[in-house]
Enzyme design. Structure first.
Site, mmCIF file in Angstrom:
data_model
loop_
_atom_site.group_PDB
_atom_site.id
_atom_site.type_symbol
_atom_site.label_atom_id
_atom_site.label_comp_id
_atom_site.label_asym_id
_atom_site.label_seq_id
_atom_site.Cartn_x
_atom_site.Cartn_y
_atom_site.Cartn_z
ATOM 1 N N SER A 23 0.845 -1.192 0.000
ATOM 2 C CA SER A 23 0.000 0.000 0.000
ATOM 3 C C SER A 23 0.878 1.238 0.000
ATOM 4 O O SER A 23 1.674 1.447 0.924
ATOM 5 C CB SER A 23 -0.890 0.013 1.245
ATOM 6 O OG SER A 23 -1.405 1.312 1.421
ATOM 7 N N MET A 67 -8.957 8.324 0.043
ATOM 8 C CA MET A 67 -9.763 8.718 1.207
ATOM 9 C C MET A 67 -10.298 10.135 1.023
ATOM 10 O O MET A 67 -9.584 10.994 0.496
ATOM 11 C CB MET A 67 -8.912 8.672 2.474
ATOM 12 C CG MET A 67 -8.238 7.335 2.729
ATOM 13 S SD MET A 67 -7.437 7.317 4.334
ATOM 14 C CE MET A 67 -6.535 5.742 4.221
ATOM 15 N N HIS A 70 -8.528 1.266 -3.820
ATOM 16 C CA HIS A 70 -9.439 1.068 -2.687
ATOM 17 C C HIS A 70 -10.090 2.407 -2.354
ATOM 18 O O HIS A 70 -9.445 3.290 -1.799
ATOM 19 C CB HIS A 70 -8.600 0.525 -1.508
ATOM 20 C CG HIS A 70 -9.352 0.319 -0.239
ATOM 21 N ND1 HIS A 70 -8.714 0.062 0.973
ATOM 22 C CD2 HIS A 70 -10.675 0.294 0.030
ATOM 23 C CE1 HIS A 70 -9.606 -0.099 1.921
ATOM 24 N NE2 HIS A 70 -10.814 0.054 1.388
ATOM 25 N N HIS A 125 -1.359 -1.276 -4.196
ATOM 26 C CA HIS A 125 -2.618 -0.903 -3.540
ATOM 27 C C HIS A 125 -2.640 0.611 -3.317
ATOM 28 O O HIS A 125 -1.709 1.180 -2.751
ATOM 29 C CB HIS A 125 -2.714 -1.656 -2.206
ATOM 30 C CG HIS A 125 -3.998 -1.461 -1.476
ATOM 31 N ND1 HIS A 125 -5.149 -2.172 -1.782
ATOM 32 C CD2 HIS A 125 -4.321 -0.654 -0.438
ATOM 33 C CE1 HIS A 125 -6.119 -1.802 -0.948
ATOM 34 N NE2 HIS A 125 -5.659 -0.881 -0.132
ATOM 35 N N ASP A 156 -6.683 -6.302 4.510
ATOM 36 C CA ASP A 156 -6.069 -4.974 4.507
ATOM 37 C C ASP A 156 -6.058 -4.379 5.916
ATOM 38 O O ASP A 156 -7.120 -4.123 6.491
ATOM 39 C CB ASP A 156 -6.881 -4.076 3.552
ATOM 40 C CG ASP A 156 -6.251 -2.715 3.337
ATOM 41 O OD1 ASP A 156 -5.146 -2.460 3.850
ATOM 42 O OD2 ASP A 156 -6.890 -1.886 2.646
ATOM 43 N N MET A 165 -11.512 -5.580 5.697
ATOM 44 C CA MET A 165 -10.712 -4.654 6.499
ATOM 45 C C MET A 165 -10.390 -5.317 7.830
ATOM 46 O O MET A 165 -11.289 -5.766 8.543
ATOM 47 C CB MET A 165 -11.492 -3.358 6.772
ATOM 48 C CG MET A 165 -11.627 -2.386 5.621
ATOM 49 S SD MET A 165 -10.106 -1.764 4.850
ATOM 50 C CE MET A 165 -9.069 -1.305 6.226
ATOM 51 N N ASP A 212 -4.785 3.750 -1.753
ATOM 52 C CA ASP A 212 -5.842 4.109 -0.807
ATOM 53 C C ASP A 212 -6.360 5.514 -1.083
ATOM 54 O O ASP A 212 -5.627 6.495 -0.914
ATOM 55 C CB ASP A 212 -5.300 4.027 0.626
ATOM 56 C CG ASP A 212 -5.101 2.583 1.066
ATOM 57 O OD1 ASP A 212 -6.054 1.800 0.950
ATOM 58 O OD2 ASP A 212 -3.987 2.247 1.516
ATOM 59 N N MET A 258 -12.137 4.654 -0.277
ATOM 60 C CA MET A 258 -12.750 4.881 1.047
ATOM 61 C C MET A 258 -13.421 6.241 0.987
ATOM 62 O O MET A 258 -12.974 7.222 1.600
ATOM 63 C CB MET A 258 -11.662 4.815 2.134
ATOM 64 C CG MET A 258 -11.223 3.388 2.418
ATOM 65 S SD MET A 258 -9.649 3.324 3.266
ATOM 66 C CE MET A 258 -8.558 3.455 1.849
HETATM 67 C C1 DX5 Z 1 -6.210 1.672 5.819
HETATM 68 C C2 DX5 Z 1 -5.832 1.362 4.398
HETATM 69 C C3 DX5 Z 1 -4.744 0.372 4.277
HETATM 70 C C4 DX5 Z 1 -3.444 0.797 4.908
HETATM 71 C C5 DX5 Z 1 -2.845 -0.433 5.528
HETATM 72 O O1 DX5 Z 1 -7.357 2.415 5.859
HETATM 73 O O2 DX5 Z 1 -6.942 0.851 3.689
HETATM 74 O O3 DX5 Z 1 -4.538 -0.031 2.937
HETATM 75 O O4 DX5 Z 1 -2.535 1.344 4.001
HETATM 76 O O5 DX5 Z 1 -1.719 -0.049 6.219
HETATM 77 P P1 DX5 Z 1 -0.946 -1.015 7.217
HETATM 78 O O6 DX5 Z 1 -0.508 -2.212 6.443
HETATM 79 O O7 DX5 Z 1 0.181 -0.157 7.678
HETATM 80 O O8 DX5 Z 1 -1.913 -1.369 8.320
HETATM 81 ZN ZN ZN Z 2 -6.534 -0.065 1.647
#
Ligand code: DX5
Ligand code: ZN
Length: 235
Positions: free
Chosen positions: A8, A37, A66, A33, A176, A137, A35, A68
């Site tokens: 990620s 947000m 992903h 990956h 994840d 998650m 993220d 969010m």
């Molecule tokens: C959290 C994200 C993850 C995050 C995971 O909301 O969706 O993808 O990057 O990070 P680690 O592996 O550090 O928990």
């Molecule tokens: Zn993620």
């Protein structure tokens, strides 16, 4: 199923994303990956489709995006045009989940559904044929570096059973949040096949070693029969 590792970039250096992609690629990453947000669905802000379009110029690896975000339906086309390979939406953010999944596929991407830790698997019952990936998650979304929630293991096991019962053996189960060598081996044993890892991969001194350790436990381990995962053929 083959175990895949998706670093990620949330834990990468955002000022040097091209080299951070290359570093993961050279170290053996299978997917990248990403993220996204919005500061609304989750209490944090990151990046949007323009950054995905830039990432696309620097790697041939699948971009596992992903979302969010609230109202993901408004952004599907933008993420498709940016070059996303997989697009995952949160079930908690979708009023018309089936329509969104079908649109994601029509736009040429693999369709994924993400579930927060408190969200039951039942939400997937009537969309099993419409999805290619399920992202479980294992922390509450919003931040990297959080601690893995142990309830995830039971949930993954039940999901693999649910997919097998429906004949959907090829659906990827992605986990994840809080993934490291130890938590990865637990969820792989339960039936997950894609490990997303931020801090564990980008924070390590030897990225190749940390990526290998996320799949090494399972692929080098002799296969054994576990009655609770009957029918789950790890190929
Ligand atoms: C959290 C994200 C993850 C995050 C995971 O909301 O969706 O993808 O990057 O990070 P680690 O592996 O550090 O928990
Ligand atoms: Zn993620």
């Amino acid at each position: 199923m083959q175990i895949l590792v998706a670093p990620s970039i949330l834990s990468a250096d955002f000022a040097n994303l091209a080299s951070e992609l290359k570093r993961a690629e050279v170290a053996g990453a299978d997917w990248i990956h990403v993220d996204v947000m919005d500061g609304h669905f989750v209490p944090n802000l990151t990046i949007g489709s323009p950054v995905v379009a830039s990432l696309r110029q620097h790697t041939k690896l699948p971009l596992d995006v992903h979302l969010m975000i609230s109202n993901p339906d408004q952004f599907l086309k933008a993420f498709a045009e940016a070059g996303s390979t997989h697009l995952t939406v949160h079930v908690e953010a979708c009023t018309h989940l089936q329509r969104i999944l079908s649109q994601i596929r029509l736009l040429g991407m693999k369709a994924g559904v993400a579930l927060n830790p408190a969200t039951p698997l039942d939400m997937l019952t009537y969309v099993l044929d419409d999805l290619d990936l399920v992202l479980i998650m294992s922390v509450n979304p919003g931040f990297g570096g959080q601690e893995f929630l142990q309830s995830t293991v039971t949930k993954v096991r039940a999901l693999r059973q649910m997919l097998n019962n429906a004949g959907r053996h090829q659906v990827h189960i992605i986990v994840d949040g809080g993934i490291n060598a130890s938590t990865a081996s637990k969820v792989i044993e339960a039936g997950a096949n894609v490990m997303v890892a931020g801090k564990y991969v980008y924070g390590s001194a030897d990225m190749s070693l940390s990526i290998a350790s996320l799949r090494g436990n399972s692929s080098t381990r002799p296969r054994h029969h576990n009655p609770s995962v009957t029918g789950n053929h790890h190929t």
